[in-house]
Design a protein around this motif. Structure first.
Motif, PDB file in Angstrom:
ATOM      1  N   GLU A  95      32.391  66.932  88.025  1.00  6.95           N
ATOM      2  CA  GLU A  95      31.482  66.765  89.158  1.00  6.95           C
ATOM      3  C   GLU A  95      30.032  66.665  88.682  1.00  6.95           C
ATOM      4  O   GLU A  95      29.258  65.842  89.184  1.00  6.95           O
ATOM      5  N   ALA A  96      29.663  67.466  87.700  1.00  2.00           N
ATOM      6  CA  ALA A  96      28.308  67.384  87.158  1.00  2.00           C
ATOM      7  C   ALA A  96      28.066  66.026  86.505  1.00  2.00           C
ATOM      8  O   ALA A  96      26.996  65.426  86.671  1.00  2.00           O
ATOM      9  N   ALA A  97      29.057  65.534  85.775  1.00  2.00           N
ATOM     10  CA  ALA A  97      28.918  64.211  85.156  1.00  2.00           C
ATOM     11  C   ALA A  97      28.731  63.133  86.214  1.00  2.00           C
ATOM     12  O   ALA A  97      27.915  62.222  86.052  1.00  2.00           O
ATOM     13  N   ALA A  98      29.490  63.237  87.297  1.00  2.00           N
ATOM     14  CA  ALA A  98      29.386  62.247  88.371  1.00  2.00           C
ATOM     15  C   ALA A  98      28.023  62.290  89.044  1.00  2.00           C
ATOM     16  O   ALA A  98      27.371  61.255  89.230  1.00  2.00           O
ATOM     17  N   ILE A  99      27.578  63.484  89.393  1.00  2.00           N
ATOM     18  CA  ILE A  99      26.304  63.637  90.104  1.00  2.00           C
ATOM     19  C   ILE A  99      25.132  63.271  89.202  1.00  2.00           C
ATOM     20  O   ILE A  99      24.243  62.488  89.573  1.00  2.00           O
ATOM     21  N   GLY A 100      25.108  63.839  87.991  1.00  2.00           N
ATOM     22  CA  GLY A 100      24.030  63.534  87.062  1.00  2.00           C
ATOM     23  C   GLY A 100      24.055  62.081  86.613  1.00  2.00           C
ATOM     24  O   GLY A 100      23.016  61.437  86.498  1.00  2.00           O
ATOM     25  N   GLY A 101      25.267  61.571  86.380  1.00  2.00           N
ATOM     26  CA  GLY A 101      25.376  60.178  85.957  1.00  2.00           C
ATOM     27  C   GLY A 101      24.864  59.213  87.003  1.00  2.00           C
ATOM     28  O   GLY A 101      24.214  58.206  86.677  1.00  2.00           O
ATOM     29  N   LEU A 102      25.139  59.502  88.276  1.00  2.00           N
ATOM     30  CA  LEU A 102      24.638  58.632  89.336  1.00  2.00           C
ATOM     31  C   LEU A 102      23.126  58.764  89.467  1.00  2.00           C
ATOM     32  O   LEU A 102      22.438  57.778  89.762  1.00  2.00           O
ATOM     33  N   ALA A 103      22.609  59.956  89.239  1.00  2.00           N
ATOM     34  CA  ALA A 103      21.154  60.145  89.300  1.00  2.00           C
ATOM     35  C   ALA A 103      20.448  59.279  88.259  1.00  2.00           C
ATOM     36  O   ALA A 103      19.392  58.701  88.530  1.00  2.00           O
ATOM     37  N   HIS A 104      21.024  59.175  87.077  1.00  3.33           N
ATOM     38  CA  HIS A 104      20.459  58.297  86.052  1.00  3.33           C
ATOM     39  C   HIS A 104      20.460  56.841  86.508  1.00  3.33           C
ATOM     40  O   HIS A 104      19.512  56.091  86.250  1.00  3.33           O
ATOM     41  N   TYR A 152      11.126  59.055  83.854  1.00  6.37           N
ATOM     42  CA  TYR A 152      10.055  59.156  82.864  1.00  6.37           C
ATOM     43  C   TYR A 152      10.410  58.397  81.590  1.00  6.37           C
ATOM     44  O   TYR A 152       9.542  57.788  80.946  1.00  6.37           O
ATOM     45  N   CYS A 153      11.691  58.425  81.203  1.00  6.54           N
ATOM     46  CA  CYS A 153      12.129  57.588  80.076  1.00  6.54           C
ATOM     47  C   CYS A 153      11.873  56.115  80.372  1.00  6.54           C
ATOM     48  O   CYS A 153      11.413  55.355  79.503  1.00  6.54           O
ATOM     49  N   LYS A 154      12.176  55.718  81.595  1.00  7.16           N
ATOM     50  CA  LYS A 154      11.969  54.323  81.985  1.00  7.16           C
ATOM     51  C   LYS A 154      10.498  53.937  81.888  1.00  7.16           C
ATOM     52  O   LYS A 154      10.166  52.829  81.428  1.00  7.16           O
ATOM     53  N   LYS A 155       9.629  54.826  82.299  1.00  3.14           N
ATOM     54  CA  LYS A 155       8.198  54.530  82.240  1.00  3.14           C
ATOM     55  C   LYS A 155       7.731  54.335  80.793  1.00  3.14           C
ATOM     56  O   LYS A 155       6.891  53.461  80.507  1.00  3.14           O
ATOM     57  N   ILE A 156       8.268  55.150  79.882  1.00  4.77           N
ATOM     58  CA  ILE A 156       7.881  55.000  78.470  1.00  4.77           C
ATOM     59  C   ILE A 156       8.377  53.671  77.912  1.00  4.77           C
ATOM     60  O   ILE A 156       7.628  52.931  77.267  1.00  4.77           O
ATOM     61  N   ILE A 157       9.648  53.358  78.158  1.00  2.44           N
ATOM     62  CA  ILE A 157      10.208  52.104  77.653  1.00  2.44           C
ATOM     63  C   ILE A 157       9.477  50.914  78.266  1.00  2.44           C
ATOM     64  O   ILE A 157       9.156  49.940  77.578  1.00  2.44           O
ATOM     65  N   GLN A 158       9.196  50.996  79.553  1.00  2.00           N
ATOM     66  CA  GLN A 158       8.472  49.924  80.228  1.00  2.00           C
ATOM     67  C   GLN A 158       7.093  49.707  79.604  1.00  2.00           C
ATOM     68  O   GLN A 158       6.658  48.565  79.398  1.00  2.00           O
ATOM     69  N   LYS A 159       6.429  50.791  79.281  1.00  2.00           N
ATOM     70  CA  LYS A 159       5.095  50.699  78.678  1.00  2.00           C
ATOM     71  C   LYS A 159       5.138  49.917  77.366  1.00  2.00           C
ATOM     72  O   LYS A 159       4.294  49.030  77.126  1.00  2.00           O
ATOM     73  N   TYR A 160       6.136  50.209  76.536  1.00  2.00           N
ATOM     74  CA  TYR A 160       6.216  49.521  75.241  1.00  2.00           C
ATOM     75  C   TYR A 160       6.732  48.094  75.370  1.00  2.00           C
ATOM     76  O   TYR A 160       6.349  47.210  74.593  1.00  2.00           O
ATOM     77  N   PHE A 164      18.653  47.938  81.349  1.00  5.53           N
ATOM     78  CA  PHE A 164      19.748  48.257  80.427  1.00  5.53           C
ATOM     79  C   PHE A 164      19.243  48.878  79.116  1.00  5.53           C
ATOM     80  O   PHE A 164      19.961  48.901  78.131  1.00  5.53           O
ATOM     81  N   LYS A 165      18.044  49.401  79.140  1.00  5.60           N
ATOM     82  CA  LYS A 165      17.463  49.953  77.924  1.00  5.60           C
ATOM     83  C   LYS A 165      17.812  51.419  77.674  1.00  5.60           C
ATOM     84  O   LYS A 165      17.568  51.937  76.585  1.00  5.60           O
ATOM     85  N   LEU A 166      18.343  52.119  78.669  1.00 14.34           N
ATOM     86  CA  LEU A 166      18.775  53.509  78.461  1.00 14.34           C
ATOM     87  C   LEU A 166      20.159  53.681  79.054  1.00 14.34           C
ATOM     88  O   LEU A 166      20.346  53.613  80.273  1.00 14.34           O
ATOM     89  N   HIS A 167      21.126  53.911  78.194  1.00 16.81           N
ATOM     90  CA  HIS A 167      22.535  53.988  78.570  1.00 16.81           C
ATOM     91  C   HIS A 167      22.965  55.457  78.615  1.00 16.81           C
ATOM     92  O   HIS A 167      22.610  56.244  77.737  1.00 16.81           O
ATOM     93  N   ASP A 168      23.729  55.818  79.624  1.00 14.58           N
ATOM     94  CA  ASP A 168      24.211  57.193  79.789  1.00 14.58           C
ATOM     95  C   ASP A 168      25.449  57.422  78.929  1.00 14.58           C
ATOM     96  O   ASP A 168      26.511  56.871  79.195  1.00 14.58           O
ATOM     97  N   PHE A 169      25.296  58.291  77.907  1.00  9.03           N
ATOM     98  CA  PHE A 169      26.403  58.702  77.054  1.00  9.03           C
ATOM     99  C   PHE A 169      26.809  60.156  77.347  1.00  9.03           C
ATOM    100  O   PHE A 169      27.444  60.802  76.525  1.00  9.03           O
ATOM    101  N   GLY A 170      26.447  60.680  78.513  1.00  2.00           N
ATOM    102  CA  GLY A 170      26.482  62.132  78.714  1.00  2.00           C
ATOM    103  C   GLY A 170      27.737  62.745  79.284  1.00  2.00           C
ATOM    104  O   GLY A 170      27.798  63.970  79.456  1.00  2.00           O
ATOM    105  N   ALA A 171      28.767  61.971  79.619  1.00  2.00           N
ATOM    106  CA  ALA A 171      29.920  62.526  80.327  1.00  2.00           C
ATOM    107  C   ALA A 171      30.568  63.678  79.571  1.00  2.00           C
ATOM    108  O   ALA A 171      30.888  64.720  80.148  1.00  2.00           O
ATOM    109  N   ARG A 172      30.761  63.525  78.276  1.00  2.00           N
ATOM    110  CA  ARG A 172      31.463  64.568  77.514  1.00  2.00           C
ATOM    111  C   ARG A 172      30.623  65.821  77.324  1.00  2.00           C
ATOM    112  O   ARG A 172      31.146  66.890  76.999  1.00  2.00           O
ATOM    113  N   GLY A 173      29.322  65.696  77.507  1.00  2.00           N
ATOM    114  CA  GLY A 173      28.445  66.852  77.339  1.00  2.00           C
ATOM    115  C   GLY A 173      28.149  67.588  78.626  1.00  2.00           C
ATOM    116  O   GLY A 173      27.478  68.623  78.608  1.00  2.00           O
TER     117      GLY A 173
END
Length: 463
Positions: free
Chosen positions: A187-196, A152-160, A173-182
């Motif tokens: 395992e959650a970082a790996a799974i969620g990061g790959l989903a992004h 959904y983030c991609k769709k918004i950025i694409q629209k603009y 390359f318009k949305l970068h994953d900074f989420g590992a530390r959070g």
């Protein structure tokens, strides 16, 4: 991913252990399905089941697993189906006698559409279908929800970009994953990061790259660039802020290279107006690459727009074919603080109002991407819909009068594309000459569909 073998018998809720005693006599099969019942988004990006199958279902249970589970569950105060698990070990060498059908990963799925369906394949193991609900539902809802938010983030950025830029070439390359530390775990970082990375190609979550190689054959699922953090800037001292920035240019800048520099450790406006825009201006312009300025505090909408305007005052701009202003190629902006689905749109909307092209900015998202979600974000559920008793399938469903949104489906199920081209769940016995889009991906210890990451991405991009 998992550093040691997980006991799959204990990868469940406590009450599951007593359910083998609760089904009607002569129950031989239970069929259950997984779906999003709606929630924040009306469509979902189905992703992640293959990771679970490869990590947990292709490794058999062992006698040690059974013995450990017996000790823990008995002491815990619940019954233990030792005979049932021993039967699985002795008959199937520890592999689970279940069949999992699923949509292709990367499919965009409307709410209340079945994504996966599970049933036991051995009549002595009717209890097994629902026993694995805890682990398999978690394995689907989390990566699917991350992939969906990212999509959904991609769709918004694409629209603009389509509205304000000459090209959408940089979208990946318009949305970068900074989420590992959070994230809660590696395992959650790996799974969620790959989903992004199903939707984008920018990440700083290294664990996601390992998961992509391990589970989907992706040699390199995402990319990053050298970047400064506050410690590497402030270690020079406030009086040497310019030298810290200059060092970043000397170390990492050059033809066709990108380097990101956090610039608000002290005074962002001074950094832009006087250091980047005066002292280091010629070096930025002549280095042959791109310096990405990163604000990291303040109101994101106000800070991003003013950052771009001030950079334009110092470095100039061009006006593209759509009438929007664009910074020269030597400088760009990335906003990584306070970024969410809503703030991305707010920032881009404000830029649009000022005739600033969306191509000037990229975003970084942290815990908002990988952590600020839960099972109820998309109202995920796994429910039994059919049982076979005395060799006859019977519908199973729930229909609570206190919450009709929790009404569940009946019967063995299938998914088709209807005449409008929309995915639709129907009963399996209504297929007639149609083929269900649910395909068997796992059966009795064997992975039957092995999707590549490229295949997942291509399917998602097709929608």
């Amino acid at each position: 991913m998992a550093t040691a073998k997980t006991n799959l018998i204990l990868n469940a809720d406590s009450y599951k252990a007593s359910h083998f005693l609760q089904y009607p006599a002569n129950t031989t099969n239970v069929s259950s399905y997984i779906e999003s019942r709606g929630g924040k988004f009306k469509q979902s990006v189905f992703f992640g089941l293959q990771m679970f199958i490869k990590e947990y279902l292709l490794t058999p249970i062992t006698q040690n697993d059974i013995d450990e589970a017996e000790i823990i569950l008995t002491a815990h105060g619940v019954p233990f189906n030792k005979d049932g698990w021993q039967y699985i070990l002795d008959t199937y060498n520890g592999f689970l006698p279940i069949e999992i059908e699923a949509l292709p990963e990367g499919t965009i799925v409307p709410e209340r559409t079945v994504m996966a369906q599970v049933k036991n394949t051995d009549p002595n193991c009717a209890w097994l279908t629902s026993y694995i609900e805890t682990s398999i539902l978690r394995a689907v809802w989390y990566p699917t929800t991350v992939a969906t938010k990212s999509w959904y983030c991609k769709k918004i950025i694409q629209k603009y970009l389509q509205k304000t830029a000459d090209s959408t070439d940089g979208l990946a390359f318009k949305l970068h994953d900074f989420g590992a530390r959070g994230a809660t775990t590696e395992e959650a970082a790996a799974i969620g990061g790959l989903a992004h990375l199903v939707n984008f190609q920018g990440t700083d979550t290294l664990s996601a790259l390992v998961a992509g190689r391990k589970y989907y054959g992706a040699d390199m699922a995402g990319f990053s660039i050298p970047a400064a953090e506050h410690s590497t800037i402030t270690s020079w001292g406030k009086d040497n802020e310019a030298k810290a920035y200059e060092n970043m240019l000397n170390q990492f800048a050059g033809p066709n290279k990108l380097v990101a520099v956090v610039s608000d450790s002290y005074d962002l406006w001074n950094a832009i107006d006087n250091i980047w825009g005066e002292e280091l201006r010629d070096q930025v312009i002549n280095n042959g690459g791109t310096v990405v300025i990163r604000p990291d505090s303040g109101n994101p909408v106000e800070v991003v727009t003013e950052t771009i305007e001030r950079l334009m005052n110092k470095f100039g701009f061009k006006t593209n074919s759509k009438g929007y202003r664009v910074l020269p190629d030597c400088v760009r902006v990335i906003q990584g603080d306070g970024v969410s689905l809503d703030s991305i749109e707010d920032i881009l909307k404000a830029m649009d109002a000022k005739k600033l092209s969306a191509e000037n900015v990229a975003f970084g998202m942290g815990a908002e991407l990988l952590q600020k979600i839960n099972r109820d974000t998309l109202k995920f559920a796994m429910k039994a819909s059919a049982v076979k008793i005395n060799d006859q399938w019977h519908d199973v469903f729930k229909d609570p009068i206190t919450d009709t949104s929790k009404r569940s489906k009946k019967g063995r199920l299938a998914v088709i594309k209807n005449q409008q081209g929309v995915l639709e769940t129907i009963r399996e016995d209504q297929l007639n000459d149609q083929n269900s889009l649910l395909k068997t991906v796992y059966k009795n210890g064997e992975l039957l569909v092995n999707s590549t990451f490229d295949e997942v991405r291509k399917l998602t991009e097709a929608f």
